[in-house]
Scaffold this active site. Structure first.
Site, PDB file in Angstrom:
ATOM      1  N   TYR A 137       0.864  -1.183   0.000  1.00  0.00           N
ATOM      2  CA  TYR A 137       0.000   0.000   0.000  1.00  0.00           C
ATOM      3  C   TYR A 137       0.897   1.229   0.000  1.00  0.00           C
ATOM      4  O   TYR A 137       1.590   1.505   0.977  1.00  0.00           O
ATOM      5  CB  TYR A 137      -0.898  -0.041   1.235  1.00  0.00           C
ATOM      6  CG  TYR A 137      -1.946   1.042   1.328  1.00  0.00           C
ATOM      7  CD1 TYR A 137      -2.272   1.868   0.263  1.00  0.00           C
ATOM      8  CD2 TYR A 137      -2.640   1.234   2.525  1.00  0.00           C
ATOM      9  CE1 TYR A 137      -3.241   2.850   0.377  1.00  0.00           C
ATOM     10  CE2 TYR A 137      -3.614   2.206   2.646  1.00  0.00           C
ATOM     11  CZ  TYR A 137      -3.911   3.010   1.568  1.00  0.00           C
ATOM     12  OH  TYR A 137      -4.880   3.982   1.684  1.00  0.00           O
ATOM     13  N   LYS A 165      -1.368  -1.497  -4.068  1.00  0.00           N
ATOM     14  CA  LYS A 165      -2.462  -0.528  -4.012  1.00  0.00           C
ATOM     15  C   LYS A 165      -1.828   0.852  -4.093  1.00  0.00           C
ATOM     16  O   LYS A 165      -1.110   1.273  -3.179  1.00  0.00           O
ATOM     17  CB  LYS A 165      -3.271  -0.677  -2.718  1.00  0.00           C
ATOM     18  CG  LYS A 165      -4.370   0.372  -2.572  1.00  0.00           C
ATOM     19  CD  LYS A 165      -5.051   0.311  -1.209  1.00  0.00           C
ATOM     20  CE  LYS A 165      -6.064   1.448  -1.084  1.00  0.00           C
ATOM     21  NZ  LYS A 165      -6.672   1.505   0.262  1.00  0.00           N
TER      22      LYS A 165
END
Length: 298
Positions: A137, A165
């Protein structure tokens, strides 16, 4: 299209709460059913939108258990286990695995701002200890530490690091990593969903997906089919609701308020330091939902 252990149309799920601030287990199940019914094949639990900084470790694991129990095999459940303490992240990864998670979300360490060498060592240590596939992330606006292109390329060699992500907002950096690796790319910012998909992203991890899951599933399908005109039309139609959820205050606050508007959950309670939006924010939300063609509960 390559399959993914995380799904493709994913929402970073809120943590429903009762007025006293406790986790609303009935609300958790209701949100899961809503996501299943609106085109999702995956969900992220204990992300930023789930107010993970305010959940205890026990609550975080209980959330994984509750979401997995409600979802069964209908949604891939990815558990946020990131920390700025490597040992704690490793511990949470193990506990989330035992709780039934299908994958792990690992954010770059926040506040302590490691070097890229430290970030590489931190992430590899978690991946070495983990048993599940990992989605990184990248959100330096919250963590202050981006994953550099070179760091992501190096991490792509790890057998358990499969996806990113991306909420960094640097489409050129994304292009470089996608060109150099087999990492599955996910848009982590709803305003960039179409741009990421058009340049080869595998899917999305959304906040607006709480209310626009069907539309985003249609966008992904349209891009897959090479129908950029349809994907662009969806993107344009969702501008009002994206602005309402993501630009009014905080995504977690507005997503809960939107789920109350849709009749999915009973309370928009958030934990400090968040506070619920004032009436004028709800007016913006209702206008955004309406302008994007998303109905509210009667």
């Amino acid at each position: 299209m390559t399959t993914s252990p995380f799904g493709r149309v994913i929402t970073a799920m809120v943590t429903p709460m009762n007025p006293d601030g406790s986790v609303d287990t009935q609300g958790v199940a209701a949100v899961v059913e809503h996501l299943v019914a609106t085109g999702h094949d995956g969900v992220v639990v204990n992300g930023t939108t789930g107010e993970s900084p305010t959940l205890s470790s026990a609550e975080s694991i209980a959330m994984v258990e509750a979401v997995k129990a409600a979802a069964g095999d209908r949604l891939a459940v990815t558990a946020g286990v990131g920390s700025n303490n490597t040992a704690h992240a490793i511990q949470m990864a193990g506990e989330a695995t035992r709780a039934g998670a299908d994958g792990l979300l690992v954010v770059s360490p926040y506040y302590n701002k490691p070097t890229q060498s430290g970030l590489l060592a931190h992430t590899r240590a978690i991946a070495d200890a983990a048993e599940l596939p990992i989605m990184l992330y990248d959100i330096p606006g919250r963590t202050a530490t981006p994953f550099a292109v070179e760091t992501l390329v190096a991490l792509a060699d790890h057998e358990r690091i499969l996806a990113v992500k991306d909420a960094k907002g640097d489409l050129w950096a994304s292009s470089q990593v996608m060109a150099a690796t087999d990492l599955l790319w996910y848009s982590g910012a709803d305003e960039h969903n179409l741009a990421h998909l058009a340049q080869g992203a595998h899917g999305i991890v959304s906040v607006v997906g709480h209310v626009a899951g069907r539309q985003y599933a249609d966008m992904v399908a349209a891009v897959d089919a090479g129908d950029l005109a349809t994907a662009r039309s969806i993107h344009h139609r969702l501008i009002p609701v994206v602005n309402a959820l993501m630009s009014t205050s905080q995504g977690a606050i507005m997503a809960k308020a939107a789920l109350v508007e849709l009749g999915v959950i009973a309370h928009a309670t958030v934990r400090l330091p968040y506070v619920e939006g004032p009436p004028e924010h709800l007016e913006v939300l209702r206008a955004g939902l309406s302008a994007s063609g998303i109905g509210v509960a009667a």
